[in-house]
Design a protein around this motif. Structure first.
Motif, PDB file in Angstrom:
ATOM      1  N   ILE A   1      -1.800   1.236   0.730  1.00 50.97           N
ATOM      2  CA  ILE A   1      -2.124   2.584   0.336  1.00 50.97           C
ATOM      3  C   ILE A   1      -0.888   2.651  -0.970  1.00 50.97           C
ATOM      4  N   ILE A   2       0.318   2.202  -0.741  1.00 45.32           N
ATOM      5  CA  ILE A   2       1.590   2.093  -1.534  1.00 45.32           C
ATOM      6  C   ILE A   2       0.968   1.459  -2.624  1.00 45.32           C
ATOM      7  N   PHE A   3       0.721   0.069  -2.365  1.00 44.39           N
ATOM      8  CA  PHE A   3       0.229  -0.987  -3.636  1.00 44.39           C
ATOM      9  C   PHE A   3      -0.819  -0.187  -4.469  1.00 44.39           C
ATOM     10  N   SER A   4      -1.945   0.416  -3.678  1.00 47.08           N
ATOM     11  CA  SER A   4      -3.049   1.026  -4.449  1.00 47.08           C
ATOM     12  C   SER A   4      -2.658   2.153  -5.336  1.00 47.08           C
ATOM     13  N   VAL A   5      -1.586   2.954  -4.845  1.00 46.61           N
ATOM     14  CA  VAL A   5      -1.054   4.071  -5.600  1.00 46.61           C
ATOM     15  C   VAL A   5      -0.504   3.389  -6.823  1.00 46.61           C
TER      16      VAL A   5
ATOM     17  N   ALA B   1     -10.167   2.432  -4.829  1.00 46.70           N
ATOM     18  CA  ALA B   1     -10.861   1.367  -3.614  1.00 46.70           C
ATOM     19  C   ALA B   1     -10.076   1.298  -2.610  1.00 46.70           C
ATOM     20  N   ASN B   2      -8.762   0.827  -2.695  1.00 48.81           N
ATOM     21  CA  ASN B   2      -7.831   0.509  -1.709  1.00 48.81           C
ATOM     22  C   ASN B   2      -7.152   1.558  -1.041  1.00 48.81           C
ATOM     23  N   ILE B   3      -7.232   2.541  -1.788  1.00 50.97           N
ATOM     24  CA  ILE B   3      -6.191   3.918  -1.276  1.00 50.97           C
ATOM     25  C   ILE B   3      -6.700   4.310   0.179  1.00 50.97           C
ATOM     26  N   PHE B   4      -7.840   4.182   0.413  1.00 58.12           N
ATOM     27  CA  PHE B   4      -8.365   4.425   2.073  1.00 58.12           C
ATOM     28  C   PHE B   4      -8.043   3.519   3.310  1.00 58.12           C
ATOM     29  N   HIS B   5      -7.259   2.538   2.970  1.00 63.45           N
ATOM     30  CA  HIS B   5      -6.627   1.849   3.788  1.00 63.45           C
ATOM     31  C   HIS B   5      -5.615   2.568   4.656  1.00 63.45           C
ATOM     32  N   LEU B   6      -5.586   2.285   5.757  1.00 65.79           N
ATOM     33  CA  LEU B   6      -4.535   2.872   6.721  1.00 65.79           C
ATOM     34  C   LEU B   6      -3.292   1.988   7.018  1.00 65.79           C
TER      35      LEU B   6
END
Length: 152
Positions: free
Chosen positions: A46-50, A37-42
């Motif tokens: 993105i790093i934390f979601s990965v 869900a959070n991988i789509f932040h700009l």
């Protein structure tokens, strides 16, 4: 005896490692969900979601020992996973994973906080089991103690 009866009887044992394992199972689902869900932040989220997504995938192999027997893994990965088969090892893994997700709040408060809380809770359960001197007891529903012994 159904799955819910089995889980219910395991929860009555008062062994904190069972609580940690089941909290870990919930954390797997949550880490994968909020990671996606959070991988789509700009931004740096993105790093934390990965990292959260990878944590969820590693936890699958840590908490469901049967998967290490049926999934082809490398010897390096198996050696890495063996480091976390003790209660203190699991508590440390969950603690570090939780800390990383808490650090995501520096960038932006997102749903990764839920993963941080659940990972912290699982780590606390494993630490409590280690402090109390309890033995690790794997859930019979998730492969049981016999499978975990075959891996170690």
């Amino acid at each position: 005896m159904g799955i819910m009866d089995s889980i219910g009887s395991e929860m009555k044992t008062r062994n904190f490692s069972i609580y940690g394992q089941w909290t870990g199972i919930i954390a797997i689902i949550l880490c994968v969900a909020v990671g996606i869900a959070n991988i789509f932040h700009l931004n740096l989220i993105i790093i934390f979601s990965v990292i959260c997504l990878i944590t969820g995938l590693v936890l699958i192999f840590l908490e469901i020992p049967f998967l290490l027997r049926i999934c082809p893994t490398s010897p390096k990965f198996d050696t890495f996973m063996r480091k976390f088969h003790s209660l203190w090892g699991r508590a440390a893994f969950y603690g570090v994973a939780s800390l990383v997700q808490w650090l995501s709040c520096i960038v932006q408060a997102t749903s990764l906080i839920a993963a941080a809380i659940l990972l912290m809770l699982a780590g606390m359960f494993y630490a409590l089991a280690a402090i109390k001197g309890q033995q690790f007891v794997g859930s019979k529903t998730l492969g049981g103690q016999g499978v975990a012994q075959m891996i170690v």
